[in-house]
Design an enzyme around this catalytic site. Structure first.
Site, PDB file in Angstrom:
ATOM      1  N   CYS A   1       7.574   6.239  -5.525  1.00 22.47           N
ATOM      2  CA  CYS A   1       8.360   6.191  -6.583  1.00 22.47           C
ATOM      3  C   CYS A   1       9.916   6.484  -6.140  1.00 22.47           C
ATOM      4  O   CYS A   1      10.083   7.276  -4.845  1.00 22.47           O
ATOM      5  CB  CYS A   1       7.980   7.244  -7.502  1.00 22.47           C
ATOM      6  SG  CYS A   1       6.357   7.422  -8.015  1.00 22.47           S
TER       7      CYS A   1
ATOM      8  N   ARG B   1       9.977   2.053  -2.292  1.00 21.47           N
ATOM      9  CA  ARG B   1       9.080   3.337  -2.598  1.00 21.47           C
ATOM     10  C   ARG B   1       8.090   3.118  -3.735  1.00 21.47           C
ATOM     11  O   ARG B   1       7.497   3.935  -3.846  1.00 21.47           O
ATOM     12  CB  ARG B   1       9.913   4.390  -2.692  1.00 21.47           C
ATOM     13  CG  ARG B   1      10.967   4.593  -1.740  1.00 21.47           C
ATOM     14  CD  ARG B   1      11.647   5.708  -1.938  1.00 21.47           C
ATOM     15  NE  ARG B   1      11.029   7.041  -1.829  1.00 21.47           N
ATOM     16  CZ  ARG B   1      10.845   7.864  -0.908  1.00 21.47           C
ATOM     17  NH1 ARG B   1      11.565   7.259   0.072  1.00 21.47           N
ATOM     18  NH2 ARG B   1      10.294   8.806  -0.915  1.00 21.47           N
TER      19      ARG B   1
ATOM     20  N   TRP C   1       5.114   4.218  -8.366  1.00 24.39           N
ATOM     21  CA  TRP C   1       4.057   3.840  -7.794  1.00 24.39           C
ATOM     22  C   TRP C   1       2.939   4.632  -8.749  1.00 24.39           C
ATOM     23  O   TRP C   1       3.044   5.972  -8.634  1.00 24.39           O
ATOM     24  CB  TRP C   1       4.066   3.861  -6.360  1.00 24.39           C
ATOM     25  CG  TRP C   1       2.879   3.553  -5.758  1.00 24.39           C
ATOM     26  CD1 TRP C   1       2.569   2.324  -5.206  1.00 24.39           C
ATOM     27  CD2 TRP C   1       1.550   4.386  -5.435  1.00 24.39           C
ATOM     28  NE1 TRP C   1       1.318   2.433  -4.574  1.00 24.39           N
ATOM     29  CE2 TRP C   1       0.733   3.513  -4.573  1.00 24.39           C
ATOM     30  CE3 TRP C   1       1.341   5.498  -5.878  1.00 24.39           C
ATOM     31  CZ2 TRP C   1      -0.532   3.891  -4.147  1.00 24.39           C
ATOM     32  CZ3 TRP C   1      -0.191   5.975  -5.255  1.00 24.39           C
ATOM     33  CH2 TRP C   1      -0.775   5.174  -4.543  1.00 24.39           C
TER      34      TRP C   1
ATOM     35  N   ASN D   1       8.893  12.440  -9.097  1.00 27.26           N
ATOM     36  CA  ASN D   1       8.210  11.976  -7.925  1.00 27.26           C
ATOM     37  C   ASN D   1       7.275  13.057  -7.605  1.00 27.26           C
ATOM     38  O   ASN D   1       7.830  14.162  -7.542  1.00 27.26           O
ATOM     39  CB  ASN D   1       9.301  11.746  -7.011  1.00 27.26           C
ATOM     40  CG  ASN D   1      10.084  10.453  -7.046  1.00 27.26           C
ATOM     41  OD1 ASN D   1       9.680   9.680  -8.085  1.00 27.26           O
ATOM     42  ND2 ASN D   1      10.563  10.118  -5.906  1.00 27.26           N
ATOM     43  N   GLY D   2       6.197  12.732  -7.333  1.00 29.17           N
ATOM     44  CA  GLY D   2       5.117  13.753  -6.796  1.00 29.17           C
ATOM     45  C   GLY D   2       4.026  13.744  -7.871  1.00 29.17           C
ATOM     46  O   GLY D   2       3.782  12.808  -8.539  1.00 29.17           O
TER      47      GLY D   2
ATOM     48  N   GLU E   1      -4.169  -1.983  14.576  1.00 26.96           N
ATOM     49  CA  GLU E   1      -2.920  -1.962  14.172  1.00 26.96           C
ATOM     50  C   GLU E   1      -2.558  -3.304  13.711  1.00 26.96           C
ATOM     51  O   GLU E   1      -1.991  -3.735  12.447  1.00 26.96           O
ATOM     52  CB  GLU E   1      -1.814  -1.697  15.116  1.00 26.96           C
ATOM     53  CG  GLU E   1      -0.554  -1.728  14.846  1.00 26.96           C
ATOM     54  CD  GLU E   1       0.195  -1.116  13.427  1.00 26.96           C
ATOM     55  OE1 GLU E   1      -0.795  -0.296  13.002  1.00 26.96           O
ATOM     56  OE2 GLU E   1       1.109  -1.338  12.830  1.00 26.96           O
TER      57      GLU E   1
ATOM     58  N   LYS F   1      -2.068  -4.753   9.827  1.00 29.11           N
ATOM     59  CA  LYS F   1      -1.047  -5.549   9.329  1.00 29.11           C
ATOM     60  C   LYS F   1      -1.563  -6.489   8.620  1.00 29.11           C
ATOM     61  O   LYS F   1      -1.028  -7.058   7.514  1.00 29.11           O
ATOM     62  CB  LYS F   1      -0.039  -6.021  10.639  1.00 29.11           C
ATOM     63  CG  LYS F   1       0.749  -5.226  11.277  1.00 29.11           C
ATOM     64  CD  LYS F   1       1.944  -4.512  10.776  1.00 29.11           C
ATOM     65  CE  LYS F   1       1.484  -3.218  10.001  1.00 29.11           C
ATOM     66  NZ  LYS F   1       1.763  -2.017  10.687  1.00 29.11           N
TER      67      LYS F   1
ATOM     68  N   GLU G   1      -2.925  -5.292   5.106  1.00 26.08           N
ATOM     69  CA  GLU G   1      -1.989  -4.934   4.032  1.00 26.08           C
ATOM     70  C   GLU G   1      -0.892  -5.945   3.524  1.00 26.08           C
ATOM     71  O   GLU G   1      -0.657  -5.786   2.321  1.00 26.08           O
ATOM     72  CB  GLU G   1      -1.342  -3.493   4.605  1.00 26.08           C
ATOM     73  CG  GLU G   1      -0.264  -3.641   5.792  1.00 26.08           C
ATOM     74  CD  GLU G   1       0.466  -2.402   5.974  1.00 26.08           C
ATOM     75  OE1 GLU G   1       0.621  -1.470   5.340  1.00 26.08           O
ATOM     76  OE2 GLU G   1       0.809  -2.389   7.164  1.00 26.08           O
TER      77      GLU G   1
ATOM     78  N   HIS H   1     -22.515  -3.568  19.277  1.00 20.61           N
ATOM     79  CA  HIS H   1     -23.365  -2.655  18.565  1.00 20.61           C
ATOM     80  C   HIS H   1     -23.390  -3.064  16.962  1.00 20.61           C
ATOM     81  O   HIS H   1     -23.778  -1.954  16.132  1.00 20.61           O
ATOM     82  CB  HIS H   1     -22.932  -1.292  18.548  1.00 20.61           C
ATOM     83  CG  HIS H   1     -22.784  -0.933  20.183  1.00 20.61           C
ATOM     84  ND1 HIS H   1     -24.124  -0.762  20.883  1.00 20.61           N
ATOM     85  CD2 HIS H   1     -22.164  -0.769  21.093  1.00 20.61           C
ATOM     86  CE1 HIS H   1     -24.088  -0.510  21.905  1.00 20.61           C
ATOM     87  NE2 HIS H   1     -22.809  -0.406  22.466  1.00 20.61           N
TER      88      HIS H   1
ATOM     89  N   LYS I   1       6.055   2.465   0.548  1.00 22.39           N
ATOM     90  CA  LYS I   1       6.453   2.880   1.874  1.00 22.39           C
ATOM     91  C   LYS I   1       6.140   4.170   1.997  1.00 22.39           C
ATOM     92  O   LYS I   1       5.411   4.212   3.349  1.00 22.39           O
ATOM     93  CB  LYS I   1       8.172   2.502   2.001  1.00 22.39           C
ATOM     94  CG  LYS I   1       8.640   2.787   3.419  1.00 22.39           C
ATOM     95  CD  LYS I   1       8.105   1.696   4.264  1.00 22.39           C
ATOM     96  CE  LYS I   1       8.558   2.089   5.773  1.00 22.39           C
ATOM     97  NZ  LYS I   1       7.833   1.136   6.503  1.00 22.39           N
TER      98      LYS I   1
HETATM   99  C1  AGP Z   1       1.767   1.022   7.923  1.00 19.52           C
HETATM  100  O1  AGP Z   1       1.996  -0.311   7.959  1.00 19.52           O
HETATM  101  C2  AGP Z   1       1.503   1.583   6.570  1.00 19.52           C
HETATM  102  N1  AGP Z   1       2.276   1.102   5.594  1.00 19.52           N
HETATM  103  C3  AGP Z   1       1.042   2.869   6.591  1.00 19.52           C
HETATM  104  O2  AGP Z   1      -0.194   2.913   7.402  1.00 19.52           O
HETATM  105  C4  AGP Z   1       1.916   3.999   7.486  1.00 19.52           C
HETATM  106  O3  AGP Z   1       1.857   3.771   8.782  1.00 19.52           O
HETATM  107  C5  AGP Z   1       1.302   5.244   7.146  1.00 19.52           C
HETATM  108  O4  AGP Z   1       1.226   5.562   5.637  1.00 19.52           O
HETATM  109  C6  AGP Z   1       2.039   6.484   7.689  1.00 19.52           C
HETATM  110  O5  AGP Z   1       3.448   6.521   7.266  1.00 19.52           O
HETATM  111  P1  AGP Z   1       4.486   7.343   7.885  1.00 19.52           P
HETATM  112  O6  AGP Z   1       4.618   7.069   9.292  1.00 19.52           O
HETATM  113  O7  AGP Z   1       5.801   7.461   7.007  1.00 19.52           O
HETATM  114  O8  AGP Z   1       3.844   8.968   7.875  1.00 19.52           O
END
Ligand code: AGP
Length: 617
Positions: free
Chosen positions: A2, A27, A75, A107-108, A489, A493, A496, A512, A612
């Site tokens: 947010c 955000r 959000w 926010n929160g 990783e 990507k 997401e 396995h 984010k």
């Molecule tokens: C990464 O592509 C993601 N959007 C997410 O997993 C992110 O890495 C995770 O939320 C941790 O965020 P940070 O590094 O800001 O703590």
């Protein structure tokens, strides 16, 4: 998650609120709203969807000369992303339970949401939304007598949880009230008016003077003044700082998306992370750790803590620390660690909190657990001055510059290079002899930015591969050793931003279970650099997939004809030391996910359901 922005001053507020929201939209972007004083009348406009939609509505409904307002991009945590649940929220307005008209953005999240909800309902308030935020409005409006800041202080004492709040109160059309606990808020100061925002990015275009608020701070801003107090009503003098970055760093420039821009910035930001740290004589200098050398020398055990991409960086760093620094090392998922009842670690354990944003709630909670036990915690953070940087108080910044796309890319490679340097530094300060191939390894490290550029120059080949695979609904990503977390990783990507089911696995684990998935419609992406210690094992895994008619894309080292002959597609990367392969191998995986998302008609910068910074549990 947010975004909040507020402005009060001499200039039109609406363009400032809307441009601020657009900057903060990364955000959270499921709904947006604002509240303004229109001729001293408090009005609220909000709707589901993007800030662009809100902009069109406000242009129709509001007079342009409004000079005070607050705005929010959401959000969703409590309640669907619809108009009713969007912020700002207002009280019940029956004149009894709520003593004053309020519009509030938050926010929160409130931890004692259920208790507060039954409390306000019992006291006769009428709730409109399903949100936790609306409860704050009722609590504040109920205790209001004649002093808004006192009402905030009294009401917020009943609240458990995190909040960054901006509040308009009827009768105070030249002020915005605020409070902060666990969710960032900063004031922006200018001669033409003052701002409040959850990120200075929202007001950077208008001013570079800001005041960072601390937890427990509350107060007000007017067009020409501001006041900050603590929960005991004592005046607080926070330092006025100059924002050290310009707005261009937060612009897309010639790129279609922030994600593409950030992927392409990797050579430059890797150089930034190495500058002044890797010296010509091959020693490593890390200012953030120098004064903690004594403590670090005692630490025999190291634990990396993070979430998502940052956790993947931690998993690779475990191998850097074990194999390059000869230390015992492990990793923990922040959300799991935060919930452990009694985490027990060997004596002399140091923790490395890895975070791009420095705001991730799971990591903050994990750190609080560790700090309660007085355990040494170091921050590996991108955002300077963020919560996690401040809470750890020691560590190393990764210097990746502002990262705006939801999918983390350049932060990952800079986390890796920084943690690699730390491994070398720990070896050095513990007086261990140089590793056998020290000079060669460091020469490769110096070449990294150039080699990443080479990979980026091959984007067209990756686009071609993306075209061939964009229609597949499932993928298996495999790697071994340092490249096993790279498989995780790469799969993260793709999930997401392209919404494609991608499973990251250690190649050795494939037989396995996951091998049962393999057929002609389930491709596997294998990270198989030639210099990988596990190369022969990986090629065996490739044969196992081939025998099940599985399609294979390999990330392989230039000139590796052996692999070329046994897979369907190859994404080539230049030769580099095994320990540095993750930094080269992940780049094509970032581009592959980016182009598949585009080919599927998606906006990679704003994947659904995500934001984010994950500042909620
Ligand atoms: C990464 O592509 C993601 N959007 C997410 O997993 C992110 O890495 C995770 O939320 C941790 O965020 P940070 O590094 O800001 O703590």
């Amino acid at each position: 998650m947010c975004g909040i922005v507020g402005y009060v001053g001499k200039e039109p507020a609406l363009p400032r609120l809307i441009s601020g929201l657009k900057k903060l939209e990364y955000r959270g972007y499921d709904s947006a709203g604002l509240a303004v004083f229109d001729d001293k009348e408090l009005c609220v406009i909000k709707q589901a969807g993007s800030v662009n939609g809100l902009e069109t509505t406000t242009q129709k409904l509001c007079r342009p000369n409004i000079t005070a307002g607050i705005a929010h991009t959401r959000w969703a945590t409590h309640g669907e992303p619809n108009e009713t649940n969007a912020h700002p929220h207002r009280g019940c307005g029956n004149g009894q339970a709520c003593k004053i008209q309020i519009a509030l953005v938050h926010n929160g999240t409130l931890d004692n949401f259920e208790t507060l909800k039954s409390l306000v309902l019992k006291r006769g308030h009428v709730l409109r939304s399903e949100t936790d935020t609306e409860l704050l409005v009722h609590l504040i409006a109920e205790v209001y007598k004649d002093d808004p800041v006192l009402a905030l202080r009294t009401a917020l004492q009943q609240v458990q949880g995190t909040f960054g709040l901006a509040v308009l109160m009827a009768g105070f059309s030249d002020r915005i009230f605020f409070a902060r606990n666990g969710a960032p808020l900063a004031l922006g100061l200018s001669l033409k008016g003052n701002f409040i925002a959850s990120d200075p990015l929202a007001f950077r275009f208008y001013t570079d003077r800001m005041v960072n608020l601390e937890d427990g701070n509350l107060g007000w801003i007017s067009g020409s003044d501001y006041q900050v107090v603590n929960m005991n009503a004592d005046k607080v003098e926070n330092e006025v700082e100059t924002i050290p970055w310009s707005l261009e760093t937060a612009e897309k420039g010639e790129h279609d998306h922030f994600m593409s821009k950030e992927i392409k910035e990797q050579p430059q930001v890797l150089t930034q992370a190495l500058r002044g740290r890797l010296l010509d004589d091959g020693t490593v200098k890390l200012g953030g750790l120098d004064s903690h050398q004594e403590l670090l020398r005692m630490m025999q055990n190291h634990v990396f803590v993070g979430a998502g991409t940052s956790l993947n960086a931690g998993m690779i760093s475990k191998i850097f620390f074990q194999e390059l620094a000869e230390l015992s090392a492990d990793w923990e998922s922040a959300s799991e660690l935060a919930n452990q009842k009694r985490p027990i670690f060997p004596v002399q354990t140091a923790f490395w909190a890895i975070s791009q944003s420095g705001e991730t709630k799971d990591l903050l909670d994990a750190l609080k657990t560790l700090k309660q036990q007085d355990l040494p915690c170091f921050g590996i953070v991108n955002k300077v001055g963020s919560e996690i940087a401040r809470l750890t108080g020691k560590g190393v910044y990764i210097h990746a510059g502002m990262e705006i796309a939801v999918a983390s890319t350049k932060a990952f490679t800079n986390q890796l290079v920084t943690l690699f340097l730390i491994a070398m530094y720990l070896r050095q300060i513990r007086g261990l002899p140089k590793i056998n191939w020290h000079d060669r390894l460091l020469a490769d490290l110096r070449k990294l930015p150039l080699l990443v550029t080479e990979v980026l120059n091959r984007e067209n080949e990756i686009i071609d591969a993306a075209k061939r695979y964009a229609g597949y609904p499932n993928f298996l990503y495999l790697g071994r050793g340092v490249n096993y977390p790279v498989a995780l990783e790469g799969a993260l990507k793709l999930k997401e931003i392209a919404y494609v089911n991608a499973i990251g696995y250690s190649a050795g684990e494939m037989k396995h279970g996951p091998i049962a998935l393999i057929d002609g419609g389930f491709p596997t992406l294998v990270i198989a650099p030639k210099q990988d210690d596990y190369y022969s094992q990986i090629t065996t895994n490739i044969q196992q997939i081939r025998s099940r008619r599985g399609r294979i894309i390999a990330v392989a080292t230039d000139g590796d004809d052996e692999i070329k002959n046994c897979v369907d597609d190859v994404i080539w990367i230049p030769q580099i030391d095994y320990y540095l392969t993750p930094i080269l191998a992940v780049v094509p995986l970032q581009l592959f996910a980016y182009h598949i998302a585009r080919l599927r008609g998606l906006n990679p910068d704003k994947p659904r359901n995500l934001a984010k910074s994950v500042t909620v549990k």
